[in-house]
Motif scaffolding. Structure first.
Motif, mmCIF file in Angstrom:
data_model
loop_
_atom_site.group_PDB
_atom_site.id
_atom_site.type_symbol
_atom_site.label_atom_id
_atom_site.label_comp_id
_atom_site.label_asym_id
_atom_site.label_seq_id
_atom_site.Cartn_x
_atom_site.Cartn_y
_atom_site.Cartn_z
ATOM 1 N N GLN A 194 0.804 -1.213 0.000
ATOM 2 C CA GLN A 194 0.000 0.000 0.000
ATOM 3 C C GLN A 194 0.844 1.272 0.000
ATOM 4 O OE1 GLN A 194 -3.081 -0.279 -0.578
ATOM 5 N NE2 GLN A 194 -3.745 1.843 -0.440
ATOM 6 N N VAL A 195 1.823 1.355 0.916
ATOM 7 C CA VAL A 195 2.614 2.585 1.020
ATOM 8 C C VAL A 195 3.590 2.696 -0.148
ATOM 9 C CG1 VAL A 195 4.246 3.896 2.426
ATOM 10 C CG2 VAL A 195 2.380 2.643 3.531
ATOM 11 N N LEU A 196 4.440 1.683 -0.318
ATOM 12 C CA LEU A 196 5.447 1.746 -1.383
ATOM 13 C C LEU A 196 4.831 1.478 -2.754
ATOM 14 C CD1 LEU A 196 8.416 2.013 -2.199
ATOM 15 C CD2 LEU A 196 8.679 -0.436 -1.775
ATOM 16 N N GLY A 197 4.137 0.343 -2.892
ATOM 17 C CA GLY A 197 3.609 -0.040 -4.195
ATOM 18 C C GLY A 197 2.566 0.920 -4.732
ATOM 19 N N GLN A 198 1.490 1.111 -3.982
ATOM 20 C CA GLN A 198 0.430 2.001 -4.461
ATOM 21 C C GLN A 198 0.870 3.457 -4.467
ATOM 22 O OE1 GLN A 198 -2.706 1.765 -5.770
ATOM 23 N NE2 GLN A 198 -2.171 -0.385 -6.065
ATOM 24 N N GLY A 199 1.724 3.846 -3.520
ATOM 25 C CA GLY A 199 2.208 5.223 -3.500
ATOM 26 C C GLY A 199 2.945 5.578 -4.776
ATOM 27 N N LEU A 200 3.861 4.721 -5.200
ATOM 28 C CA LEU A 200 4.603 4.971 -6.431
ATOM 29 C C LEU A 200 3.722 4.797 -7.663
ATOM 30 C CD1 LEU A 200 8.030 3.265 -5.615
ATOM 31 C CD2 LEU A 200 7.470 5.701 -5.585
#
Length: 313
Positions: free
Chosen positions: A226-232
């Protein structure tokens, strides 16, 4: 030359962000299988545990709450609900089919999102990009070939994951529109908040176990997916055409295939390796090919004082 560097750097950074996003998202099914809670409950914790980090990142990048139009709120709410439904159905499918099938069917947006771009957003491909899309589609057909099958054992899981892929496409469309006004962290934070309650209601309605005793896999799911994957990924949505986003999604089955090989003994065959090479070539072509006539990146053109538009991205 300084001018050339200033133009080239953002594109290179954005493309790297797109690749890293897909690599991070590919580990999601592994974390879901490792959790002790129900599959939908795992999606609830993915969103809930990620919120504090997303808010901190948004504030750190300069976001501050300001009044938004009702259409934007409605789009973010719909995007959050679609993403919750996508996670719920995908997590159910992950436990009912192979890791390879779950990732492949869950990323049907690979083909649907570029078609949306061609027909609705009028983002037509160049000849090079059209060839790249065809090459990526052929590579996807070969990718994980021995695992790509429909039978009595995994039919239900495959259908769950296929439905998740359709919902993921709707989420992409809604978030791409939200990115016309909001910067990445603001859009993702609001959409994530909108999906928490539907996920919890869904999990409770199914009678799933919600409270874990071991938090490691859930924290990993929240931070990695959520933070790394979806953020980017949301950042990349404001920088690339639907064609580029769609082809890049094929990175996820590649990585998931490797994880399935190493962790679950799902070995890659010759057809799988050929598919990996074809997808890699397609990514190079779509990155290096002559770009179509499109507007500059959103962050370079919009300066309206909206929530998150003050972020430096």
């Amino acid at each position: 030359m300084p001018t050339a560097q200033s133009v080239a750097a953002p594109g290179l950074i954005a493309f790297a962000a797109l690749v890293v996003a897909n690599v991070a998202l590919a580990f999601g099914p592994w974390f879901v299988r490792a959790t002790e809670v129900g599959p939908v409950a795992a999606g609830f914790w993915r969103l809930t545990l990620a919120v504090p980090f997303l808010i901190a990142l948004a504030v750190q990048q300069g976001a501050r709450p300001m009044r938004l139009g009702w259409k934007l709120w409605a789009g973010l709410l719909a995007g959050g609900v679609c993403f919750a439904a996508d996670l719920g159905t995908w997590h159910l499918g992950i436990l009912r089919t192979t890791l390879a099938n779950a990732t492949l069917f869950g990323n049907v947006a690979t083909l649907i999102f570029p078609i949306y771009g061609f027909l609705i957003a009028r983002s037509w491909p160049t000849r090079t990009q059209g060839f790249a899309l065809a090459l990526a589609a052929a590579g996807g057909a070969l990718l994980l070939g021995r695992s790509y099958q429909l039978d009595a054992k995994n039919l239900a899981g495959d259908l769950f994951c296929l439905l998740a892929g359709l919902l993921y496409t709707v989420y992409f469309v809604l978030m791409a529109r939200a990115r016309a006004t909001l910067a990445p962290m603001s859009a993702l934070t609001l959409a994530t908040l909108a999906g928490i309650v539907p996920m919890l209601v869904f999990a409770l309605a199914m009678g799933e176990r919600v409270m874990p005793t071991h938090w490691g896999p859930l924290i990993g799911l929240a931070l990695c997916s959520q933070v790394l994957g979806q953020g980017l990924m949301i950042y990349a949505l404001g920088r690339f055409t639907p064609l580029v986003i769609g082809i890049a999604l094929l990175i996820q089955p590649v990585v998931a295939g490797i994880v399935g090989w190493l962790v679950y003994g799902e070995r890659l065959g010759a057809a799988d390796l050929v598919g990996v090479v074809m997808v890699a070539v397609a990514l190079v072509l779509v990155r290096r090919g002559p770009p179509p006539e499109v507007s500059p990146p959103l962050e370079d053109t919009l300066d309206t004082p909206d929530f998150g538009r003050q972020e430096t991205v």
